[in-house]
Design an enzyme around this catalytic site. Structure first.
Site, PDB file in Angstrom:
ATOM      1  N   GLY A  42      30.562 -19.852   4.168  1.00 53.07           N
ATOM      2  CA  GLY A  42      31.623 -18.960   4.838  1.00 53.07           C
ATOM      3  C   GLY A  42      32.738 -18.678   3.971  1.00 53.07           C
ATOM      4  N   SER A  43      32.639 -18.659   2.703  1.00 51.24           N
ATOM      5  CA  SER A  43      34.083 -18.276   1.946  1.00 51.24           C
ATOM      6  C   SER A  43      34.212 -16.728   2.182  1.00 51.24           C
ATOM      7  CB  SER A  43      33.596 -18.516   0.406  1.00 51.24           C
ATOM      8  OG  SER A  43      32.833 -17.492  -0.068  1.00 51.24           O
ATOM      9  N   ASN A  44      33.304 -15.958   2.323  1.00 47.55           N
ATOM     10  CA  ASN A  44      33.586 -14.522   2.601  1.00 47.55           C
ATOM     11  C   ASN A  44      34.324 -14.718   4.028  1.00 47.55           C
ATOM     12  OD1 ASN A  44      32.839 -12.461   0.487  1.00 47.55           O
ATOM     13  ND2 ASN A  44      31.065 -13.618   0.530  1.00 47.55           N
TER      14      ASN A  44
ATOM     15  N   MET B 282      21.452 -14.975   6.933  1.00 51.94           N
ATOM     16  CA  MET B 282      20.373 -15.112   6.323  1.00 51.94           C
ATOM     17  C   MET B 282      19.294 -14.604   7.194  1.00 51.94           C
ATOM     18  SD  MET B 282      21.019 -16.092   3.280  1.00 51.94           S
ATOM     19  CE  MET B 282      19.527 -16.693   2.225  1.00 51.94           C
TER      20      MET B 282
ATOM     21  N   HIS C   3      26.293  -8.073  -0.740  1.00 51.75           N
ATOM     22  CA  HIS C   3      25.412  -8.258  -1.308  1.00 51.75           C
ATOM     23  C   HIS C   3      25.681  -8.566  -2.755  1.00 51.75           C
ATOM     24  CE1 HIS C   3      21.112  -8.937  -2.088  1.00 51.75           C
ATOM     25  NE2 HIS C   3      21.061  -8.237  -3.179  1.00 51.75           N
TER      26      HIS C   3
ATOM     27  N   ASN D 217      27.582  -5.068   5.069  1.00 51.26           N
ATOM     28  CA  ASN D 217      27.092  -6.493   4.620  1.00 51.26           C
ATOM     29  C   ASN D 217      27.654  -6.361   3.216  1.00 51.26           C
ATOM     30  OD1 ASN D 217      25.554  -8.844   4.104  1.00 51.26           O
ATOM     31  ND2 ASN D 217      24.072  -7.442   3.131  1.00 51.26           N
TER      32      ASN D 217
HETATM   33  C1  GRF Z   1      27.697 -14.349  -0.719  1.00 51.73           C
HETATM   34  O1  GRF Z   1      27.294 -14.288  -2.306  1.00 51.73           O
HETATM   35  C2  GRF Z   1      27.233 -12.969  -0.156  1.00 51.73           C
HETATM   36  O2  GRF Z   1      27.050 -12.197  -0.888  1.00 51.73           O
HETATM   37  C3  GRF Z   1      25.744 -13.506   0.092  1.00 51.73           C
HETATM   38  O3  GRF Z   1      25.670 -14.730   0.355  1.00 51.73           O
HETATM   39  C4  GRF Z   1      26.503 -15.387  -0.204  1.00 51.73           C
HETATM   40  C5  GRF Z   1      27.449 -16.150   1.001  1.00 51.73           C
HETATM   41  O4  GRF Z   1      28.525 -16.851   0.470  1.00 51.73           O
HETATM   42  N1  GRF Z   1      25.160 -12.515   1.049  1.00 51.73           N
HETATM   43  P1  GRF Z   1      29.737 -17.460   1.577  1.00 51.73           P
HETATM   44  O5  GRF Z   1      29.033 -18.080   2.684  1.00 51.73           O
HETATM   45  O6  GRF Z   1      30.602 -16.486   2.112  1.00 51.73           O
HETATM   46  O7  GRF Z   1      30.603 -18.239   0.990  1.00 51.73           O
END
Ligand code: GRF
Length: 193
Positions: A20-22, A95, A114, A112
């Protein structure tokens, strides 16, 4: 570019499956005045993932969907999104592949992020494959979601140079830093207040 009015920030749901860093990054972005989004809901297909701590930390409603059966889970998610009047979904490390049914029945946009330079390296294990193929560059892409995996229209991309010493882990770390800059920029590219 869609222009929103002051009170009309997009009611956004972020879908996660892991760290969940994003998600955290999008939450921080959403709290800025210039941000066109407010995050109202977090969807996870897994229990006990690290990303869910941000639901508590920032007091954002979240829900876990078991995904034993995709259609049943998707119907539940759609109902919950409707209830919360969500009009933007940001997938962030989610996922599961969203079905055509889900995409058609969600009344809003789906984005999304990627970790590759799409259309190259769709799917899983991108960094490993990129390094194995001795690529010179990699990066990340924010795109619209359609029914084919990692194939919707590209909104923004960031390219970085791969170092000789890069491993999948170091590359993933450096690309993640770029992802955190790119996702908000991509949102600002499509929506403005
Ligand atoms: C990220 O690299 C994103 O691009 C991919 O999965 C990863 C998720 O990272 N789809 P986080 O959970 O947001 O840290």
């Amino acid at each position: 570019m869609v222009k929103l009015t002051g009170q009309n920030k997009l009611r956004t749901a972020v879908f996660i499956s892991g760290t969940g860093s994003n998600l955290q990054n999008l939450i921080k972005f959403s709290l800025k005045k210039k941000s066109p989004i407010k995050i109202k809901f977090i969807v996870s297909n897994k229990k006990k993932v690290k990303g869910l701590i941000f639901s508590k930390k920032y007091n954002i409603d979240s829900k876990i969907y078991e995904y034993k059966n995709r259609l049943i889970s998707e119907k539940k998610i759609l109902k919950d999104l409707n209830k919360r009047k969500i009009n933007l979904i940001c997938l962030a490390g989610f996922m599961k592949i969203l079905s055509n049914y889900f995409i058609k029945n969600f009344n809003g946009k789906i984005l999304n992020i990627h970790p590759s330079l799409l259309p190259r390296y769709k799917g899983l294990d991108t960094h490993k494959r990129v390094i194995k193929n001795n690529e010179k560059y990699s990066g990340c892409t924010v795109h619209y979601v359609n029914s084919k995996l990692d194939s919707g229209k590209i909104i923004l991309q960031k390219k970085i140079k791969i170092k000789n010493t890069d491993t999948p882990k170091s590359l993933s770390k450096r690309i993640l830093v770029e992802e955190h800059k790119l996702y908000p920029r991509a949102i600002l590219k499509i929506f403005s207040l």
